[in-house]
Design an enzyme around this catalytic site. Structure first.
Site, PDB file in Angstrom:
ATOM      1  CD  GLU A 111     -71.950  44.197   7.613  1.00 44.86           C
ATOM      2  OE1 GLU A 111     -71.307  43.801   8.482  1.00 44.86           O
ATOM      3  OE2 GLU A 111     -71.710  44.560   6.224  1.00 44.86           O
ATOM      4  CG  HIS A 227     -67.712  37.031   2.657  1.00 43.86           C
ATOM      5  ND1 HIS A 227     -69.082  36.715   2.017  1.00 43.86           N
ATOM      6  CD2 HIS A 227     -67.771  38.038   3.238  1.00 43.86           C
ATOM      7  CE1 HIS A 227     -69.854  37.704   2.314  1.00 43.86           C
ATOM      8  NE2 HIS A 227     -69.178  38.523   3.053  1.00 43.86           N
ATOM      9  NE  ARG A 273     -69.420  37.790   7.251  1.00 41.27           N
ATOM     10  CZ  ARG A 273     -68.570  38.635   6.838  1.00 41.27           C
ATOM     11  NH1 ARG A 273     -67.388  38.528   7.346  1.00 41.27           N
ATOM     12  NH2 ARG A 273     -68.976  39.787   6.612  1.00 41.27           N
ATOM     13  CG  HIS A 334     -63.847  37.436   4.002  1.00 37.64           C
ATOM     14  ND1 HIS A 334     -63.571  38.529   2.929  1.00 37.64           N
ATOM     15  CD2 HIS A 334     -64.460  38.297   4.729  1.00 37.64           C
ATOM     16  CE1 HIS A 334     -64.141  39.559   3.233  1.00 37.64           C
ATOM     17  NE2 HIS A 334     -64.768  39.556   4.447  1.00 37.64           N
ATOM     18  NE  ARG A 369     -64.172  39.429  10.049  1.00 42.64           N
ATOM     19  CZ  ARG A 369     -64.639  40.011   9.092  1.00 42.64           C
ATOM     20  NH1 ARG A 369     -64.396  41.415   9.210  1.00 42.64           N
ATOM     21  NH2 ARG A 369     -64.951  39.714   7.973  1.00 42.64           N
TER      22      ARG A 369
HETATM   23  C1  LIG Z   1     -63.231  42.132   0.112  1.00 45.48           C
HETATM   24  C2  LIG Z   1     -63.077  42.286   1.576  1.00 45.48           C
HETATM   25  C3  LIG Z   1     -64.234  43.096   2.101  1.00 45.48           C
HETATM   26  C4  LIG Z   1     -63.974  43.182   3.602  1.00 45.48           C
HETATM   27  N1  LIG Z   1     -65.072  44.076   4.159  1.00 45.48           N
HETATM   28  C5  LIG Z   1     -64.913  44.391   5.529  1.00 45.48           C
HETATM   29  C6  LIG Z   1     -66.088  45.150   6.123  1.00 45.48           C
HETATM   30  O1  LIG Z   1     -66.893  45.414   5.443  1.00 45.48           O
HETATM   31  N2  LIG Z   1     -65.857  45.378   7.462  1.00 45.48           N
HETATM   32  C7  LIG Z   1     -64.838  45.049   8.215  1.00 45.48           C
HETATM   33  O2  LIG Z   1     -64.515  45.637   9.208  1.00 45.48           O
HETATM   34  N3  LIG Z   1     -63.651  44.546   7.727  1.00 45.48           N
HETATM   35  C8  LIG Z   1     -63.804  43.766   6.104  1.00 45.48           C
HETATM   36  N4  LIG Z   1     -62.918  43.202   5.700  1.00 45.48           N
HETATM   37  C9  LIG Z   1     -61.656  42.924   6.396  1.00 45.48           C
HETATM   38  C10 LIG Z   1     -60.856  44.100   6.844  1.00 45.48           C
HETATM   39  O3  LIG Z   1     -60.753  44.905   5.311  1.00 45.48           O
HETATM   40  C11 LIG Z   1     -59.463  43.635   7.015  1.00 45.48           C
HETATM   41  O4  LIG Z   1     -59.521  43.026   8.086  1.00 45.48           O
HETATM   42  C12 LIG Z   1     -58.566  45.142   7.500  1.00 45.48           C
HETATM   43  O5  LIG Z   1     -58.735  46.107   6.155  1.00 45.48           O
HETATM   44  C13 LIG Z   1     -57.143  44.670   7.598  1.00 45.48           C
HETATM   45  O6  LIG Z   1     -56.328  46.080   7.594  1.00 45.48           O
HETATM   46  P1  LIG Z   1     -55.115  45.869   7.977  1.00 45.48           P
HETATM   47  O7  LIG Z   1     -54.406  47.063   8.175  1.00 45.48           O
HETATM   48  O8  LIG Z   1     -54.812  45.004   9.135  1.00 45.48           O
HETATM   49  O9  LIG Z   1     -54.345  45.035   6.628  1.00 45.48           O
HETATM   50  P2  LIG Z   1     -54.404  45.687   5.018  1.00 45.48           P
HETATM   51  O10 LIG Z   1     -55.240  46.734   4.779  1.00 45.48           O
HETATM   52  O11 LIG Z   1     -54.710  44.128   4.368  1.00 45.48           O
HETATM   53  O12 LIG Z   1     -52.762  46.149   4.812  1.00 45.48           O
HETATM   54  C14 LIG Z   1     -51.761  45.278   4.946  1.00 45.48           C
HETATM   55  C15 LIG Z   1     -50.437  46.217   4.744  1.00 45.48           C
HETATM   56  O13 LIG Z   1     -49.352  45.524   4.879  1.00 45.48           O
HETATM   57  C16 LIG Z   1     -48.363  45.472   3.852  1.00 45.48           C
HETATM   58  N5  LIG Z   1     -47.513  44.510   3.867  1.00 45.48           N
HETATM   59  C17 LIG Z   1     -47.805  43.027   4.142  1.00 45.48           C
HETATM   60  N6  LIG Z   1     -46.679  42.346   4.235  1.00 45.48           N
HETATM   61  C18 LIG Z   1     -45.756  43.289   4.174  1.00 45.48           C
HETATM   62  C19 LIG Z   1     -44.267  43.163   4.290  1.00 45.48           C
HETATM   63  N7  LIG Z   1     -43.712  41.933   4.485  1.00 45.48           N
HETATM   64  N8  LIG Z   1     -43.365  44.141   4.111  1.00 45.48           N
HETATM   65  C20 LIG Z   1     -44.014  45.340   4.001  1.00 45.48           C
HETATM   66  N9  LIG Z   1     -45.496  45.646   3.916  1.00 45.48           N
HETATM   67  C21 LIG Z   1     -46.110  44.538   3.918  1.00 45.48           C
HETATM   68  C22 LIG Z   1     -49.398  45.733   2.479  1.00 45.48           C
HETATM   69  O14 LIG Z   1     -48.552  45.901   1.278  1.00 45.48           O
HETATM   70  C23 LIG Z   1     -50.404  46.616   3.079  1.00 45.48           C
HETATM   71  O15 LIG Z   1     -50.171  47.758   2.634  1.00 45.48           O
HETATM   72  C24 LIG Z   1     -63.018  42.886   4.173  1.00 45.48           C
HETATM   73  C25 LIG Z   1     -61.915  42.236   3.694  1.00 45.48           C
HETATM   74  C26 LIG Z   1     -61.942  42.003   2.297  1.00 45.48           C
HETATM   75  C27 LIG Z   1     -60.726  41.509   1.557  1.00 45.48           C
END
Ligand SMILES: Cc1cc2nc3c(=O)[nH]c(=O)nc-3n(C[C@H](O)[C@H](O)[C@H](O)COP(=O)(O)OP(=O)(O)OC[C@H]3O[C@@H](n4cnc5c(N)ncnc54)[C@H](O)[C@@H]3O)c2cc1C
Length: 513
Positions: A111, A227, A273, A334, A369
């Protein structure tokens, strides 16, 4: 009132992985505001980075991460990230995340801004979905209590220590109080600030607002990664065309068919990016078009359909056969690089309050990032949170980047004469127009005035949409004000009125209530 050892807010990779580890140490409750799999994690396509090949090393991974961070990465946190990566990947394999293989070995892809292929993927381009499904199954089968459709609305702190939280039952509208010893925010990002974004609807900056209101420090908010290549088809919500598509040989062309990236950067289509996103904007302006194109038509069709089955199918469903047609794309918001300021054990400045995943700022990403480091960051630091909470680690450590911090607090601003009525649509347009990929003083100042006035005039929230709007306004304000203060360009933050980096700004803007 219910009492738990651990309350974890969020059910993406950060929340679920922390829950599985914490379960071994005490009682655990996961709260999530939608269903368990409503999150950004399930949209991750490209994969997860780790130095596991013989041609790679943690040192090389560290070098690439720090280079991308453009002078602001916390090198100690990066050292932890890259060195603990292989063991955390082994954990995911143990949970049975089905990473793709090639000749019996885990397959690795390239990447942008990585020096070697080091990105593991699953289901071709469905890595996040496979991780989310695997971890949520493991959580379900381990009997961890999960409250779906419950939204965290306030952190309760007593004598400087967390002792619980208020939650909204999104179905009935009632508010409940829950008690805990350790509260872990894993609430994800804030892509919903922007009109064009790649994020799930849940990404409304709730963790930032909850933590800030409770007295936690928030850092690096001006750095928001755009992105370069969100699918741009009228009427279709932005869908990501992963960087790995360019990694496998896809090239960008403007509306006139010209391959422009080599004009902007020696690495051409694989430039960082922020460079690619800005170059696309310039080309869109030059050609008077609202998009550019990714061209993979020169690649063997079999490579496209097997390596990117998800993207191929999504585009086909919208009338595009990417083995023959060029893919229309434009930049989209993103990834939130800044967040709740933590040390290398995921601790905030409030006793008992931790943050992990996209809502946290451990310092690894610096000002930008490196692709595929965010899923990794979530698992590496979630593991450390549980180690710290169980008392295995006794060291006291303050938050990352402490020597280079500039402390700020929000202050009164003039109320604009024509103040628009606050709504999600107006807020998203405001951020896209004034706080987007290319920023300048006047636009940032105007946006900051509007956000401050909205914050003052908003009625107390009562339901999920009004809590989310209120959280977005506060999160947007921290982002906008930080972008206004930082009079330079660095990493993901670009100011047309200050286009160069300045050594004076090699420091972090930290917000505190
Ligand atoms: C389209 C896309 C592609 C990506 N591709 C990559 C990749 O290839 N590689 C990589 O490393 N990263 C990638 N990323 C980034 C990565 O996916 C995210 O940074 C990571 O998944 C975040 O994980 P998380 O557990 O922090 O949050 P999330 O997976 O977003 O989960 C957050 C959780 O918190 C809950 N929540 C939020 N606020 C509240 C509240 N007030 N009360 C209760 N629940 C709440 C939500 O409902 C959810 O369940 C990508 C992101 C996107 C959008």
């Amino acid at each position: 009132m219910n009492q738990y050892d651990y309350i974890i807010v969020g059910s993406g990779i950060g929340g679920l992985y922390t829950a599985l580890l914490a379960k071994e140490q005490g009682s655990v409750l996961v709260i999530t505001k939608g269903s368990i799999d409503d999150c950004n994690t399930k949209y991750a396509q490209g994969g997860i980075a780790a130095a596991i090949s013989k041609d790679d090393s943690p040192e090389l991974h560290s070098k690439d991460t720090v280079n991308a961070g453009d002078g602001l990465s916390d090198e100690e946190a990066v050292h932890i990230l890259v060195n603990e990566a292989p063991a955390r990947i082994a954990d995911l394999v143990n949970y049975r995340v089905p990473f793709d293989t090639l000749d019996g070995e885990i397959a690795l892809t390239m990447e942008a801004a990585h020096s070697v292929p080091r990105v593991l993927h699953a289901g071709g381009d469905a890595t996040g979905e496979y991780i989310e499904v695997t971890l949520s199954r493991a959580v379900r089968s381990s009997g961890i209590q999960v409250l779906e459709d419950f939204m965290a609305t306030e952190i309760l702190v007593e004598k400087g220590k967390v002792n619980g939280m208020r939650v909204l039952d999104c179905r009935t509208g009632s508010i409940e109080e829950l008690q805990c010893r350790f509260l872990i925010l894993a609430t994800g990002g804030a892509g919903q600030l922007f009109k064009y974004n790649t994020n799930s609807d849940i990404a409304t900056g709730d963790g930032i607002a909850l933590a800030f209101n409770a007295g936690a420090e928030i850092v690096d908010m001006e750095f928001f990664q755009f992105h370069p290549t969100g699918l741009r088809i009228p009427g279709v919500l932005p869908f990501l065309i992963s960087e790995a598509v360019r990694g496998e040989g896809g090239v960008l062309r403007n509306a006139e068919g010209y391959r422009f990236m080599p004009d902007y950067h020696p690495k051409g289509d694989m430039a960082p990016r922020d460079v690619v996103a800005r170059s696309i904007l310039y080309e869109m302006k030059k050609t008077g078009s609202d998009k550019v194109f990714i061209d993979v038509t020169h690649l063997p069709p079999h490579t496209i359909t097997t390596r990117f089955p998800h993207i191929y199918r999504f585009c086909l469903d919208h009338g595009l056969d990417i083995t023959r047609d060029k893919v229309p794309v434009a930049p989209a918001a993103h990834y939130m690089i800044g967040g709740i300021r933590t040390n290398s054990w995921g601790e905030t400045n409030i006793d008992g309050l931790f943050a992990t995943g996209e809502t946290a700022c451990t310092g690894v990403h610096g000002a930008n990032r490196l692709a595929s480091n965010s899923l990794l960051e979530a698992i590496v630091f979630s593991k450390r949170i549980v180690e710290k909470a169980r008392g295995k680690v006794r060291t006291k450590e303050s938050a990352s980047g402490k020597d280079k911090a500039m402390y700020c607090s929000l202050s009164q601003r003039p109320i604009p004469k024509a103040l628009p009525v606050p709504s999600l649509t107006v807020l998203q347009q405001l951020h896209w127009d004034k706080v987007g990929i290319i920023r300048e003083s006047q636009g940032l100042n105007q946006a900051a005035d509007i956000l401050a006035a909205w914050q003052q005039s908003l009625r107390p929230p009562t339901d999920q949409p009004s809590y989310e709007l209120s959280n977005l306004i506060l999160t947007g304000r921290l982002l906008t004000e930080a972008a206004f203060i930082r009079e330079e360009s660095r990493g993901a933050h670009f100011r047309s009125d200050f286009p160069e980096s300045s050594p004076r700004w090699q420091r972090h803007i930290v917000w505190k209530k």
